[in-house]
Design an enzyme around this catalytic site. Structure first.
Site, mmCIF file in Angstrom:
data_model
loop_
_atom_site.group_PDB
_atom_site.id
_atom_site.type_symbol
_atom_site.label_atom_id
_atom_site.label_comp_id
_atom_site.label_asym_id
_atom_site.label_seq_id
_atom_site.Cartn_x
_atom_site.Cartn_y
_atom_site.Cartn_z
ATOM 1 N N TYR A 154 0.853 -1.183 0.000
ATOM 2 C CA TYR A 154 0.000 0.000 0.000
ATOM 3 C C TYR A 154 0.889 1.232 0.000
ATOM 4 O O TYR A 154 1.808 1.335 0.826
ATOM 5 C CB TYR A 154 -0.898 -0.004 1.241
ATOM 6 C CG TYR A 154 -1.796 1.220 1.342
ATOM 7 C CD1 TYR A 154 -2.867 1.391 0.470
ATOM 8 C CD2 TYR A 154 -1.563 2.209 2.292
ATOM 9 C CE1 TYR A 154 -3.683 2.519 0.541
ATOM 10 C CE2 TYR A 154 -2.371 3.341 2.379
ATOM 11 C CZ TYR A 154 -3.431 3.485 1.492
ATOM 12 O OH TYR A 154 -4.237 4.589 1.576
ATOM 13 N N ASP A 178 9.538 3.940 -0.423
ATOM 14 C CA ASP A 178 8.423 4.517 0.310
ATOM 15 C C ASP A 178 8.675 4.243 1.797
ATOM 16 O O ASP A 178 8.459 3.145 2.292
ATOM 17 C CB ASP A 178 7.097 3.900 -0.154
ATOM 18 C CG ASP A 178 5.911 4.468 0.621
ATOM 19 O OD1 ASP A 178 6.134 5.293 1.531
ATOM 20 O OD2 ASP A 178 4.775 4.075 0.320
ATOM 21 N N LYS A 199 3.829 10.263 8.107
ATOM 22 C CA LYS A 199 3.624 9.671 9.433
ATOM 23 C C LYS A 199 4.542 10.233 10.532
ATOM 24 O O LYS A 199 4.451 11.393 10.878
ATOM 25 C CB LYS A 199 3.725 8.152 9.326
ATOM 26 C CG LYS A 199 2.580 7.555 8.488
ATOM 27 C CD LYS A 199 2.356 6.112 8.775
ATOM 28 C CE LYS A 199 1.411 5.449 7.789
ATOM 29 N NZ LYS A 199 0.051 5.266 8.238
#
Ligand code: PLP
Length: 456
Positions: free
Chosen positions: A163, A265, A293
């Site tokens: 994801y 990522d 995050k």
């Protein structure tokens, strides 16, 4: 170690009993949910916040703890999907943000804070140039634009079962069902939900994680059409799957050989598994790094790190990188305090040690009860994986992980005062606020689960 036989009828009964307990403990959440569904689909701001029968609505958080609207106290191992390594209501970050509030909250003009944060990210991750975004999704979207803009190629490669946020180029083969996967050496590009034009989905192809030969074969065939490979250097959305020894180095060599931009990522790994994330930890530097995050200490921000060559394309306007709120001063104040005062380099050793103690305690329980499970952890991140064999890629996750046990463990945790992410694919995230008592709460919940599941 003898592995206990799991009695499925017993699991079903325990699940029902724990669901009943969950419902009884969360009456105020149930009422809040009934109100919320009238204005938000599923009563939540983002579908990832949903769970059966209703989500726990949070009232407040402090340090390692959160309290829900029923007044239940939890030790927070969910930590806002891996964001809150600084602990809730962190006073240092709070002070920095409050000071900025009094100096203005938004200008859409560069401020000193953005330079300090860019310099710190440069130091940590080793890439020379940085731009800011407002989320992980925006970071990976910009990364894809950069890869395509730099190469003039359209095809993107990603890892099957990963994801990277909710934009079209990466909403492909995220959690495809087994029957949709196709051959491992030629996987089908499966759209993640409706609303994805087929032509866009087809431009993204997936390859299995941890298999450099599979990547080499695809690149030999279509390498001259591939703009970039986007990947989590350690997969963190199917529990945790670390890279095999040498895999990332091979990926680096193969992508370089074919002129393919390598995007790490690090939305989850960055600022949680080392100061310089997976890039530092595994010693492989990609062309582009995406962050969000934990990097902004609980504020909605992200960033994209890039090589000088790629930065030149942004600087001369070849690739457009925009955003009204990019580098917002509140987010930059939070990120600066987080990165330079709270999550300092020495803190990562502490997080690693705390995590190791929790992982070891869970492993002891697994061994003593013969649970078909194992532990995995990196830095502040860890999990118990309910599979008797180790996972190396998404197809292992689909075929080896026991969903029923994972779901029941989540219910046990929630009912024993351990706040955890809903769903079976996540991991825990520790913060600097977690202490021995907090770990003990987790271990006791897991012990109760192990005892009841194995009948001993
Ligand atoms: C690896 C990875 N990349 C990107 C994203 C998207 O980040 P955001 O939810 O901030 O858009 C996520 C979110 O969980 C993620 O785990």
């Amino acid at each position: 170690m003898t592995v206990a036989t799991i009695d499925r009828k017993r699991i079903a009964e325990l699940t029902e009993a724990e669901q009943e307990r969950y419902r009884n403990r969360t009456g105020a959440s149930a009422r809040t949910y009934e109100r919320a569904v009238k204005s938000m689909p599923n009563g939540v701001p983002s579908s990832f916040q949903s769970n059966e029968p209703w989500p726990v609505y949070v009232d407040r958080g402090e340090g390692s703890r959160v309290w829900d609207v029923d007044g239940n106290e939890y030790v927070d191992f969910h930590n806002g999907f891996g964001v809150m390594c600084i602990g809730h209501a962190n006073p240092t970050v709070g002070k920095a943000v409050k000071a900025q509030v009094d100096r203005g909250t938004h200008f859409a003009a560069p401020t000193d804070g953005s330079i300090v944060v860019a310099e710190e990210l440069q130091r940590r991750f080793g890439l020379p140039q940085w731009r800011f975004t407002n989320s992980g999704t925006e970071s990976t979207m910009d990364a894809v634009h950069l890869a395509r803009g730099a190469t003039g190629r359209d095809t993107m490669l990603k890892i099957e079962g990963s994801y990277h946020g909710h934009h079209d180029a990466v909403m492909v083969s995220v959690y495809p069902p087994l029957e949709a996967l196709g051959d491992r050496d030629d996987p089908v590009s499966v759209p993640y939900g409706a609303g994805m034009p087929r032509a866009i989905t087809d431009l993204t192809r997936s390859v299995p994680f941890n298999d450099a030969d599979a990547l080499a074969a695809v690149l030999d065939k279509i390498g001259d059409q591939v703009a970039g490979l986007i990947m989590e250097p350690a997969m963190m959305n199917i529990n945790i799957v670390p890279p095999r020894e040498g895999y990332l180095q091979q990926v680096r060599e193969l992508t370089a050989e074919h002129g393919v931009k390598l995007i790490f990522d690090e939305v989850k790994t960055g600022c949680t598994i080392a100061a310089g994330g997976a890039t530092e930890r595994f010693g492989v530097t990609p062309d582009i790094i995406t962050l969000a995050k934990a990097s902004c200490g609980g504020y909605p921000g992200g960033s994209v790190g890039m090589t000088e060559e790629l930065a030149a394309l942004v600087a001369d306007g070849t690739v457009n990188q925009y955003g009204t709120f990019n580098g917002n001063p509140l987010v930059m104040a939070a990120a600066e305090a987080t990165l330079t005062q709270v999550l300092t380099d020495d803190v990562y050793a502490h997080l690693e040690q705390t995590n190791r103690r929790l992982l070891d305690s869970c492993q002891e329980i697994i061994d003593s009860h013969g649970l078909p499970a194992y532990t995995e952890g990196l830095g502040a991140k860890g999990c118990v994986i309910f599979a008797s064999e180790r996972m190396y890629e998404y197809r292992d996750y689909l075929t080896k992980v026991d969903d029923e046990l994972s779901t029941l463990a989540w219910l046990y945790h929630m009912n024993h005062g351990v706040f955890m992410t809903p769903g079976v694919e996540e991991e825990w995230t520790l913060s600097i606020a977690h202490d021995e008592d907090d770990l003990q709460t987790y271990v006791e919940a897991f012990e109760a689960f192990a005892r009841d599941v194995t009948g001993g």
